[in-house]
Write a protein that holds these residues in place. Structure first.
Motif: not given
Length: 790
Positions: A422, A425, A517, A520
């Motif tokens: 994250y 992200r 990621h 994703r």
């Protein structure tokens, strides 16, 4: 220390005066005190790290009750001062440009943020559990006001109420636990409780264990641990500076700090560390998983904060020396990377008008300075070397790998993988160029927003490259925990510990997290497939809805507009609560005299006869006379028992009451309204309730009269001091001097009752002026009738 706290609150109260002239100046003035607090904390660092006792102070404010304000500055307090004072000053400076010159919320936010800083400062320095609780609740109130803002938006109102309900309910449980633990330990001083526990003399037993668990509930709710965590993402409805300060840097760490304070005393108890380890790990994983799928940058960081708070809980509750070193390091690191990330989100929102990942593209090329600051902070969050977050995570892996606790070690590794994912992200969503998305054209970023962000982000790099600065504080804090072997005793924060399993864990987290990621789309598809209607937020909504429905049901049954129902509820409450205490804890005196004087017998018979007759009469005036007779007979008992003053008051009250009744009864029917016929079963239930209540009152009077074991010291003091009051009658001295304010209150109540009675009498007069000019009763103009009805 108390002076610093009070200064924050006093200046916060005066800030609205500054805001009238310049709203930016108000934030500037507000930033001075947190900055001064940081300087003060760093100036006391040698005393904290020295061999002597930590700096402390005590201010007694109710000596008879042993109540005091107790404060102590230790290594944990210094770290929190860096966050509360240092980051607080930066965020207040940032707020001066974030809110702008014309913002309607600026005046209240500057004052509330500074007041919150003062309350948080008192909380992190408190060495007394009751002092800590006082500031604990002040931070909840400040958070409620800051999240709710002006109450104009429904999202703010709902978020503020949810945050308040969850944290305050946890706080009430914690208050009960504080009282239990404090009484069990014989002191409310945290340092004394810890010292006693380390010598095997801490609070013990089932009652103390209950108190410790209740305190833990307060900590879990405040720091948004599963299943109480949904209030924190909801609180993101607040302005970004509020989120950066309260919900990233300081307030949400209150529960973590409380666990850090008490873990030296209770970390060896399973009912302390097991809930912390389990719920902390679950919180870390749930928060990290949710952060992977958020499209709003602010909510992404909010769930990331939930995840990191779970990480901190696991570390502070571990009771392991290396784990506690990692805990203090990560506590500092989290504030230094999460606060600038929130400030970055605020800048992005200001210059682009959106925080949505799908609407931002190419921002890194247009704002390279901001992207660099965000990358620096996100890299620390992900645990990349040369940053403070890396030092903390490697120490955390070392702690559980060294102890052989592979469940927690692998759980933290999985949570760290989510953290890396994250973090990537966030950077991709805010600054990457996305195919098919139109390039975002931002406004210019003013230095007032970017400089505080850079300072906070750069601090994580400096402390990461110079580990001894943090290591001294972390080792000082962890010294309260026993070292199981030489490795734990000699552990230091360092950028290089050689090739080791913790270093491998860090590398795996970075590689797998980055891969997660990159995949994703598939991960989001899995998240969608696994989505189900059950969630912690849904549980909160169902619980609150159920409480509301139950309240409506109870109110409908109790507030029925019926005097018998009201009396029945009151009597049942008395029987259930004091009645049970009387049954299980009351003891009758050895000897109970039947009467003290022969005159009591006829007076008692009069009272009983009149009370029995009242149940049968149908005329209102007869009922009033019987009530008056009961009152006069009670006054007669006062005379017989040697209380002429009480008797006189009783006679006066009964006389005035009867006069008032007569005035009112002139306008009421002579007989009681028969109403619908009441069944015999209902009558029997009422009679049974009245009988049981009467017996309870009689037995309670006998039990309580024999409960005293020693002579009444207060009464003797009254008698001794009556001459000093210039009275030759001790009752008069008590009423006029010793209970002066109470007597004034009673007189005020009587005046209000008299005024209400007079108003009632006057309101029942319906006068109509006849043709002869005299006033006739029973009429009135339509306007007058409407006025009375209204």
């Amino acid at each position: 220390m108390l002076a610093l706290v009070v200064a924050h609150l006093v200046v916060a109260a005066l800030l609205p005066l500054v805001s009238r002239r310049s709203r930016r100046a108000a934030f500037g003035v507000a930033a001075v005190l947190p900055a001064a607090t940081l300087v003060w904390g760093l100036a006391n660092l040698p005393a904290v790290l020295g061999p002597g006792p930590a700096p402390s102070e005590t201010h007694v404010w109710a000596s008879a009750l042993h109540l005091e304000f107790g404060f102590r500055l230790d290594a944990l307090g210094v770290v929190m001062i860096v966050l509360v004072g240092g980051l607080g000053a930066l965020i207040l400076a940032y707020s001066a440009w974030y809110f702008g010159k014309d913002s309607r919320d600026a005046p209240r936010n500057s004052a509330l943020l500074l007041a919150f800083a003062g309350a948080m400062l008192g909380l992190v320095l408190a060495d007394d559990l009751l002092t800590l609780y006082l500031f604990w609740e002040l931070t909840s109130i400040a958070s409620f006001l800051l999240v709710g803002q002006g109450g104009l938006h429904r999202a703010n109102r709902r978020a503020a109420v949810q945050a308040l309900l969850v944290t305050v309910m946890g706080g009430l449980a914690m208050l009960l636990g504080i009282v239990i633990v404090g009484e069990s330990a014989g002191t409310y001083r945290i340092s004394e409780i810890v010292a006693a526990a380390q010598h095997g003399a801490g609070p013990a037993g089932g009652l103390a264990a209950t108190g410790i668990v209740l305190i833990l509930i307060g900590a879990l709710t405040k720091s948004a641990q599963f299943p109480f965590h949904p209030w924190l993402p909801g609180a993101m409805a607040a302005p970004t500076p509020v989120s950066a300060y309260l919900h990233a840097a300081s307030m949400v760490k209150a529960g973590v700090v409380l666990v850090g304070r008490l873990s030296p005393a209770f970390a060896d108890r399973s009912y302390w560390w097991v809930p912390i380890a389990v719920l902390g790990l679950v919180t870390m994983l749930v928060g990290g998983w949710r952060a992977l799928h958020e499209t709003d940058l602010k909510r992404l960081l909010a769930f990331g904060t939930v995840s990191q708070l779970g990480f901190l809980m696991v570390l502070f509750g571990s009771g392991d020396r290396i784990g506690e070193i990692a805990a203090l390091t990560m506590l500092l690191a989290h504030g230094l990377f999460k606060a600038p990330l929130f400030m970055v989100v605020g800048i992005v929102d200001k210059v682009t008008g959106t925080r949505e990942v799908g609407a931002l593209s190419g921002l890194g090329r247009r704002l390279p300075g901001l992207a660099a600051a965000a990358t620096l902070a996100a890299a620390s969050m992900a645990g990349i070397p040369f940053l403070l977050g890396f030092l903390g995570k490697e120490a955390a892996f070392e702690a559980f790998v060294h102890d052989g606790d592979w469940v927690l070690a692998l759980g933290l590794l999985l949570g760290s993988i989510f953290t890396v994912a994250y973090s990537a992200r966030f950077l991709w969503g805010a600054f990457a160029t996305k195919a098919g998305v139109e390039a975002t054209e931002p406004k210019a970023v003013v230095p007032g927003l970017s400089v505080p962000t850079w300072i906070a982000a750069f601090a994580g790099l400096v402390l990461g490259c110079v580990p001894p600065l943090t290591d001294a504080l972390a080792r000082n804090y962890a010294a309260a925990y026993p070292a199981e072997d030489a490795v734990a005793a000699d552990y230091h924060l360092a950028l290089w510990h050689g090739l080791s399993l913790p270093l491998l864990f860090s590398a795996v987290a970075l590689i797998v997290g980055a891969t997660l990621h990159l995949q994703r789309a598939r991960v989001t598809g899995l998240h969608t497939a696994l989505r189900h209607p059950l969630s912690a937020q849904r549980g909160y909504e169902v619980t609150i809805g159920g409480i509301e429905r139950f309240a409506v049901w109870v109110t409908g049954r109790i507030q029925a507009g019926s005097l018998p129902v009201y009396l029945g509820v009151l009597l049942l409450t008395v029987l259930v609560l004091p009645g049970l205490a009387l049954v299980f804890g009351g003891t009758l005196p050895a000897t109970v005299p039947g009467y003290g004087s022969l005159m009591q017998l006829p007076l008692g018979l009069v009272i009983v006869a009149c009370a029995a007759a009242l149940t049968r009469v149908r005329r209102r005036f007869t009922a009033v006379l019987l009530v008056g007779a009961i009152g006069y007979a009670i006054g007669g008992l006062f005379v017989v028992d040697g209380g002429p003053d009480l008797a006189l008051a009783q006679f006066l009250v009964e006389t005035l009451t009867m006069v008032a009744f007569v005035f009112v009864l002139r306008r009421l029917p002579a007989h009681f309204d028969a109403g619908p016929r009441v069944g015999r079963g209902i009558q029997l239930r009422k009679a049974a309730l009245a009988t049981v209540a009467g017996v309870f009152v009689a037995v309670a009077a006998v039990v309580l009269s024999g409960a005293r074991q020693e002579p009444p010291a207060v009464s003797g003091e009254f008698v001794a001091r009556a001459p000093e009051a210039g009275a030759d009658n001790v009752i008069a001295a008590i009423l006029v001097d010793f209970r002066a304010l109470d007597t004034v209150g009673e007189i005020t109540v009587l005046l209000i009752a008299a005024a209400g009675t007079a108003s009632l009498v006057l309101a029942t007069r319906h006068d109509k002026k006849g043709k002869s000019g005299r006033v006739e009763s029973g009429g009135g103009t339509p306007e007058h009738e409407e006025e009375i009805a209204g």
